[in-house]
Design an enzyme around this catalytic site. Structure first.
Site, PDB file in Angstrom:
ATOM      1  N   VAL A 187       0.823  -1.201   0.000  1.00 38.02           N
ATOM      2  CA  VAL A 187       0.000   0.000   0.000  1.00 38.02           C
ATOM      3  C   VAL A 187       0.865   1.262   0.000  1.00 38.02           C
ATOM      4  O   VAL A 187       0.677   2.179  -0.815  1.00 38.02           O
ATOM      5  CB  VAL A 187      -0.889  -0.037   1.262  1.00 38.02           C
ATOM      6  CG1 VAL A 187      -1.682   1.218   1.432  1.00 38.02           C
ATOM      7  CG2 VAL A 187      -1.809  -1.239   1.220  1.00 38.02           C
ATOM      8  N   ILE A 188       1.854   1.314   0.887  1.00 36.44           N
ATOM      9  CA  ILE A 188       2.647   2.539   1.052  1.00 36.44           C
ATOM     10  C   ILE A 188       3.649   2.702  -0.095  1.00 36.44           C
ATOM     11  O   ILE A 188       3.807   3.791  -0.642  1.00 36.44           O
ATOM     12  CB  ILE A 188       3.343   2.535   2.439  1.00 36.44           C
ATOM     13  CG1 ILE A 188       2.272   2.649   3.533  1.00 36.44           C
ATOM     14  CG2 ILE A 188       4.345   3.675   2.558  1.00 36.44           C
ATOM     15  CD1 ILE A 188       2.772   2.517   4.948  1.00 36.44           C
ATOM     16  N   ARG A 196       4.910  -2.278   8.240  1.00 35.97           N
ATOM     17  CA  ARG A 196       5.051  -1.617   9.541  1.00 35.97           C
ATOM     18  C   ARG A 196       4.929  -2.651  10.643  1.00 35.97           C
ATOM     19  O   ARG A 196       4.331  -3.701  10.448  1.00 35.97           O
ATOM     20  CB  ARG A 196       3.975  -0.525   9.696  1.00 35.97           C
ATOM     21  CG  ARG A 196       4.121   0.572   8.654  1.00 35.97           C
ATOM     22  CD  ARG A 196       3.069   1.651   8.814  1.00 35.97           C
ATOM     23  NE  ARG A 196       3.147   2.356  10.073  1.00 35.97           N
ATOM     24  CZ  ARG A 196       4.004   3.347  10.343  1.00 35.97           C
ATOM     25  NH1 ARG A 196       4.861   3.753   9.429  1.00 35.97           N
ATOM     26  NH2 ARG A 196       3.989   3.944  11.520  1.00 35.97           N
ATOM     27  N   HIS A 246     -27.437  10.405 -12.079  1.00 26.32           N
ATOM     28  CA  HIS A 246     -26.796  10.292 -13.393  1.00 26.32           C
ATOM     29  C   HIS A 246     -26.303  11.658 -13.837  1.00 26.32           C
ATOM     30  O   HIS A 246     -27.028  12.637 -13.686  1.00 26.32           O
ATOM     31  CB  HIS A 246     -27.785   9.758 -14.418  1.00 26.32           C
ATOM     32  CG  HIS A 246     -27.222   9.726 -15.807  1.00 26.32           C
ATOM     33  ND1 HIS A 246     -26.284   8.797 -16.186  1.00 26.32           N
ATOM     34  CD2 HIS A 246     -27.438  10.537 -16.879  1.00 26.32           C
ATOM     35  CE1 HIS A 246     -25.952   9.019 -17.455  1.00 26.32           C
ATOM     36  NE2 HIS A 246     -26.635  10.063 -17.898  1.00 26.32           N
TER      37      HIS A 246
HETATM   38  P1  FAD Z   1      -0.109   5.988  15.396  1.00 26.54           P
HETATM   39  O1  FAD Z   1      -0.767   6.895  14.450  1.00 26.54           O
HETATM   40  O2  FAD Z   1       1.164   5.338  15.008  1.00 26.54           O
HETATM   41  O3  FAD Z   1       0.100   6.825  16.731  1.00 26.54           O
HETATM   42  C1  FAD Z   1       0.764   6.346  17.847  1.00 26.54           C
HETATM   43  C2  FAD Z   1       1.265   7.504  18.666  1.00 26.54           C
HETATM   44  O4  FAD Z   1       1.710   7.012  19.918  1.00 26.54           O
HETATM   45  C3  FAD Z   1       2.458   8.235  18.062  1.00 26.54           C
HETATM   46  O5  FAD Z   1       2.245   9.620  18.168  1.00 26.54           O
HETATM   47  C4  FAD Z   1       3.626   7.813  18.942  1.00 26.54           C
HETATM   48  O6  FAD Z   1       4.633   8.800  19.023  1.00 26.54           O
HETATM   49  C5  FAD Z   1       2.939   7.622  20.275  1.00 26.54           C
HETATM   50  N1  FAD Z   1       3.589   6.706  21.200  1.00 26.54           N
HETATM   51  C6  FAD Z   1       4.004   5.433  20.985  1.00 26.54           C
HETATM   52  N2  FAD Z   1       4.494   4.878  22.106  1.00 26.54           N
HETATM   53  C7  FAD Z   1       4.378   5.829  23.071  1.00 26.54           C
HETATM   54  C8  FAD Z   1       4.692   5.873  24.450  1.00 26.54           C
HETATM   55  N3  FAD Z   1       5.191   4.813  25.094  1.00 26.54           N
HETATM   56  N4  FAD Z   1       4.455   7.013  25.114  1.00 26.54           N
HETATM   57  C9  FAD Z   1       3.947   8.093  24.508  1.00 26.54           C
HETATM   58  N5  FAD Z   1       3.611   8.111  23.205  1.00 26.54           N
HETATM   59  C10 FAD Z   1       3.825   6.993  22.503  1.00 26.54           C
HETATM   60  N6  FAD Z   1      -4.121   4.650   7.071  1.00 26.54           N
HETATM   61  C11 FAD Z   1      -5.314   4.927   6.534  1.00 26.54           C
HETATM   62  O7  FAD Z   1      -6.337   4.508   7.070  1.00 26.54           O
HETATM   63  N7  FAD Z   1      -5.427   5.679   5.394  1.00 26.54           N
HETATM   64  C12 FAD Z   1      -4.339   6.163   4.749  1.00 26.54           C
HETATM   65  O8  FAD Z   1      -4.463   6.845   3.734  1.00 26.54           O
HETATM   66  C13 FAD Z   1      -3.056   5.881   5.289  1.00 26.54           C
HETATM   67  N8  FAD Z   1      -1.950   6.353   4.691  1.00 26.54           N
HETATM   68  C14 FAD Z   1      -0.739   6.107   5.251  1.00 26.54           C
HETATM   69  C15 FAD Z   1       0.394   6.606   4.615  1.00 26.54           C
HETATM   70  C16 FAD Z   1       1.647   6.396   5.162  1.00 26.54           C
HETATM   71  C17 FAD Z   1       2.861   6.954   4.462  1.00 26.54           C
HETATM   72  C18 FAD Z   1       1.759   5.678   6.387  1.00 26.54           C
HETATM   73  C19 FAD Z   1       3.099   5.472   7.025  1.00 26.54           C
HETATM   74  C20 FAD Z   1       0.639   5.177   7.017  1.00 26.54           C
HETATM   75  C21 FAD Z   1      -0.613   5.376   6.457  1.00 26.54           C
HETATM   76  N9  FAD Z   1      -1.775   4.867   7.048  1.00 26.54           N
HETATM   77  C22 FAD Z   1      -2.992   5.116   6.485  1.00 26.54           C
HETATM   78  C23 FAD Z   1      -1.734   4.076   8.287  1.00 26.54           C
HETATM   79  C24 FAD Z   1      -2.116   4.952   9.483  1.00 26.54           C
HETATM   80  O9  FAD Z   1      -1.211   6.027   9.566  1.00 26.54           O
HETATM   81  C25 FAD Z   1      -2.097   4.127  10.749  1.00 26.54           C
HETATM   82  O10 FAD Z   1      -2.960   3.013  10.596  1.00 26.54           O
HETATM   83  C26 FAD Z   1      -2.585   4.948  11.938  1.00 26.54           C
HETATM   84  O11 FAD Z   1      -1.786   6.090  12.111  1.00 26.54           O
HETATM   85  C27 FAD Z   1      -2.564   4.113  13.213  1.00 26.54           C
HETATM   86  O12 FAD Z   1      -3.060   4.861  14.252  1.00 26.54           O
HETATM   87  P2  FAD Z   1      -2.653   4.578  15.772  1.00 26.54           P
HETATM   88  O13 FAD Z   1      -3.336   5.636  16.561  1.00 26.54           O
HETATM   89  O14 FAD Z   1      -2.868   3.167  16.102  1.00 26.54           O
HETATM   90  O15 FAD Z   1      -1.063   4.804  15.848  1.00 26.54           O
HETATM   91  P1  AMP Z   2       2.717  -3.527   3.038  1.00 27.54           P
HETATM   92  O1  AMP Z   2       2.796  -4.468   4.209  1.00 27.54           O
HETATM   93  O2  AMP Z   2       1.397  -3.455   2.337  1.00 27.54           O
HETATM   94  O3  AMP Z   2       3.250  -2.142   3.372  1.00 27.54           O
HETATM   95  O4  AMP Z   2       3.742  -4.133   1.956  1.00 27.54           O
HETATM   96  C1  AMP Z   2       5.105  -4.359   2.161  1.00 27.54           C
HETATM   97  C2  AMP Z   2       5.618  -5.180   0.998  1.00 27.54           C
HETATM   98  O5  AMP Z   2       7.032  -5.279   1.084  1.00 27.54           O
HETATM   99  C3  AMP Z   2       5.083  -6.616   0.974  1.00 27.54           C
HETATM  100  O6  AMP Z   2       4.408  -6.833  -0.254  1.00 27.54           O
HETATM  101  C4  AMP Z   2       6.337  -7.479   1.097  1.00 27.54           C
HETATM  102  O7  AMP Z   2       6.260  -8.658   0.324  1.00 27.54           O
HETATM  103  C5  AMP Z   2       7.432  -6.546   0.564  1.00 27.54           C
HETATM  104  N1  AMP Z   2       8.783  -6.920   1.039  1.00 27.54           N
HETATM  105  C6  AMP Z   2       9.154  -7.247   2.298  1.00 27.54           C
HETATM  106  N2  AMP Z   2      10.485  -7.534   2.357  1.00 27.54           N
HETATM  107  C7  AMP Z   2      10.977  -7.368   1.090  1.00 27.54           C
HETATM  108  C8  AMP Z   2      12.281  -7.504   0.483  1.00 27.54           C
HETATM  109  N3  AMP Z   2      13.355  -7.867   1.173  1.00 27.54           N
HETATM  110  N4  AMP Z   2      12.411  -7.253  -0.859  1.00 27.54           N
HETATM  111  C9  AMP Z   2      11.332  -6.876  -1.589  1.00 27.54           C
HETATM  112  N5  AMP Z   2      10.094  -6.743  -1.066  1.00 27.54           N
HETATM  113  C10 AMP Z   2       9.897  -6.978   0.251  1.00 27.54           C
END
Ligand code: FAD
Ligand code: AMP
Length: 473
Positions: free
Chosen positions: A192-193, A280, A452
């Site tokens: 996805v990312i 992740r 539509h």
């Molecule tokens: P997080 O957002 O990771 O938040 C956790 C927080 O806890 C952070 O601020 C961290 O610093 C804090 N923390 C951790 N441990 C501690 C601690 N011990 N004490 C104090 N603070 C702490 N999801 C979607 O649904 N749609 C999207 O379009 C999408 N796009 C994405 C694009 C990218 C590039 C990435 C990386 C992710 C994307 N995601 C998307 C995934 C989404 O960001 C995560 O699923 C979501 O942020 C998870 O939310 P969360 O609250 O569980 O954790």
């Molecule tokens: P996602 O979990 O959707 O963010 O996707 C991560 C992708 O990275 C998965 O499709 C994995 O198969 C791929 N991946 C993980 N390790 C490797 C690697 N060593 N070389 C190439 N692709 C990888």
């Protein structure tokens, strides 16, 4: 010692939503978060607002505008000359959007009288949370909680034989901060990312090579859609290699040398920058889980039941740090459920109707099961598809790539899955989620009037198609 009904650790979309809902329900609430932005200041919103969903969509939008002007305006009779690209302005715009939203969450905290504790949260025996300053500012403090909600999120995975320097070899966070468009960009992982960020830089002019270890492309997606998407992304210029496992990468001179192997043997690829997007992992570092006997499973997820209860009474965990898809809206819904259950309500989350979106162009979105999963379950199903090229609106928009597929139970016609590849798929999927929540059949969808000309007619037509009644194909 300060006492709260609810202490949340983690201020991402799971944690901050749990805190707001708790406060709305009259529970005294504190939230601990350690995130510090690139300006050196604490910010709420977690990965999603600071380095995930929002900044990536901001860049996505900028890159789509650029691409349209450059490649799509011509057929509309619109000519633009002297087109230029200012990446630093693009990044500045993205940063402004992030700061507006994170400040907005801080404002919501004020309004709801939520105490924001800035620092690292660590569990201690007796329902206590120790908050330690992270940027060397402030005093350590311990707070007492009646209920604790763990929402510590996830962090990027990496590979053993490479070092993320956030300059040449970057993770998803670094890929949102490039100062210029790399000439040649490598992406490890066609997930996805990787696809989303690869597409952004490709639209801005980078030659993008994606190396994916698996032989299947987007294995969790509907097979027909995955095949069409692969064809389309390759047509757009993404050089996607499947079955290509990266073993190591080294910074060398001006670029990065990537060693990978596929069925034909070992290869080297030279790129200017490399994005490592191999997934992740749940984040529980420094939470003190072992000492308090919190059960963390072998993959690093905090173990929870369907109501997000951990093995310790009154301690809950939600969002990316627990099982299920790593999606912001999944975490937020779990946050609402937990807050409401603490307040005595019987709320639950239907994990079967969580929509997924991949923000490529066109987008891929789905809810429910794929045909492959249903075959595995030996469940009898029927399906209807409708290609975007037969939609008047798609044609008017010159967005004719993709299709909608509706899958239903062969006996009852209940919708089991809806899969969309096409412009605005992320919006269209909402109708399917509502339909599935209400246990609608394809017949129900077919009976609903759709405006539509809209893209939503493709969903209507695919529902008609389940019973071989599509009108425009
Ligand atoms: P997080 O957002 O990771 O938040 C956790 C927080 O806890 C952070 O601020 C961290 O610093 C804090 N923390 C951790 N441990 C501690 C601690 N011990 N004490 C104090 N603070 C702490 N999801 C979607 O649904 N749609 C999207 O379009 C999408 N796009 C994405 C694009 C990218 C590039 C990435 C990386 C992710 C994307 N995601 C998307 C995934 C989404 O960001 C995560 O699923 C979501 O942020 C998870 O939310 P969360 O609250 O569980 O954790
Ligand atoms: P996602 O979990 O959707 O963010 O996707 C991560 C992708 O990275 C998965 O499709 C994995 O198969 C791929 N991946 C993980 N390790 C490797 C690697 N060593 N070389 C190439 N692709 C990888």
């Amino acid at each position: 010692m300060k006492e709260f009904d609810v202490v949340v650790i983690g201020g991402g979309p799971a944690g901050y939503v749990a805190a707001i809902r708790s406060a709305q329900l009259g529970l005294s609430t504190a939230l601990v978060d350690e995130y510090v932005g690139k300006d050196g200041k604490h910010a709420l919103g977690g990965t999603c607002l600071n380095a995930g969903c929002i900044p990536s969509k901001a860049l996505l939008d900028s890159s789509e505008h650029y691409h349209r002007v450059k490649h799509k305006f011509g057929s509309h009779g619109i000519t633009a000359t002297g087109l230029t690209l200012d990446v630093s302005k693009m990044i500045e715009r993205k940063d402004k959007i992030v700061s507006t939203l994170t400040k907005g969450v801080a404002g919501l905290f004020k309004k709801n009288k939520i105490t924001w504790l800035q620092g690292h949260g660590r569990l201690e025996l007796g329902m206590k949370v120790r908050v330690s300053p992270v940027a060397g500012e402030g005093e350590e403090e311990v707070v007492q909680a009646k209920h604790i909600i763990l929402a510590t999120g996830s962090v990027p995975r990496t590979l053993p034989n490479l070092t993320i320097d956030q300059e040449k070899v970057v993770d998803s966070t670094g890929a949102l901060e490039f100062k210029e468009v790399p000439k040649r960009l490598g992406v490890i992982g066609a997930g996805v990312i990787g696809l989303e960020l690869g597409s952004v830089w490709s639209r801005l002019g980078a030659e993008v090579v994606v190396l994916e270890a698996m032989d299947d492309f987007l294995a969790m997606t509907d097979e027909q859609i995955a095949a069409e998407a692969l064809k389309e992304f390759k047509r757009q210029g993404l050089d996607i290699h499947l079955g290509a496992r990266v073993n190591k990468a080294d910074v060398s001179g001006a670029g990065v040398v990537v060693d990978y192997e596929d069925a034909e043997g070992e290869h080297q690829l030279e790129v200017d920058k490399l994005v490592v997007a191999v997934g992740r992992k749940p984040h529980t570092d420094g939470l003190n889980s072992t000492e308090v006997d919190l059960f963390v499973d072998e993959s690093g997820y905090i173990h929870v039941d369907e109501f997000c209860c951990t093995n310790i009474p009154d301690i809950y965990a939600i969002g990316d740090v627990v099982r299920g898809p790593m999606l912001a809206h999944k975490g937020s819904e779990e946050g609402i459920m937990v807050a409401e259950r603490i307040a005595g309500k019987k709320t639950r989350v239907n994990h079967d109707t969580i929509p997924w979106v991949i923000y490529t162009w066109p987008e891929i979105a789905w809810v429910g099961k794929t045909e492959k999963a249903l075959k595995k379950e030996a469940r009898e199903f029927q399906s209807g598809t409708f290609p975007m090229r037969a939609s008047g609106r798609a044609l008017a928009m010159e967005e004719t790539v993709g299709l909608v597929k509706v899958i239903t139970d062969a006996g009852t016609d209940e919708i089991l899955g809806v899969h969309i590849f096409g412009a605005a798929a992320s919006e269209l999927i909402a109708e399917a989620v509502v339909a599935m929540e209400y246990k609608a059949s394809a017949e129900d969808l077919a009976c609903i009037v759709h405006a539509h000309p809209t893209m939503s007619e493709a969903v209507h037509e695919a529902a008609l198609g389940v019973h071989k009644r599509s009108l425009h194909i």
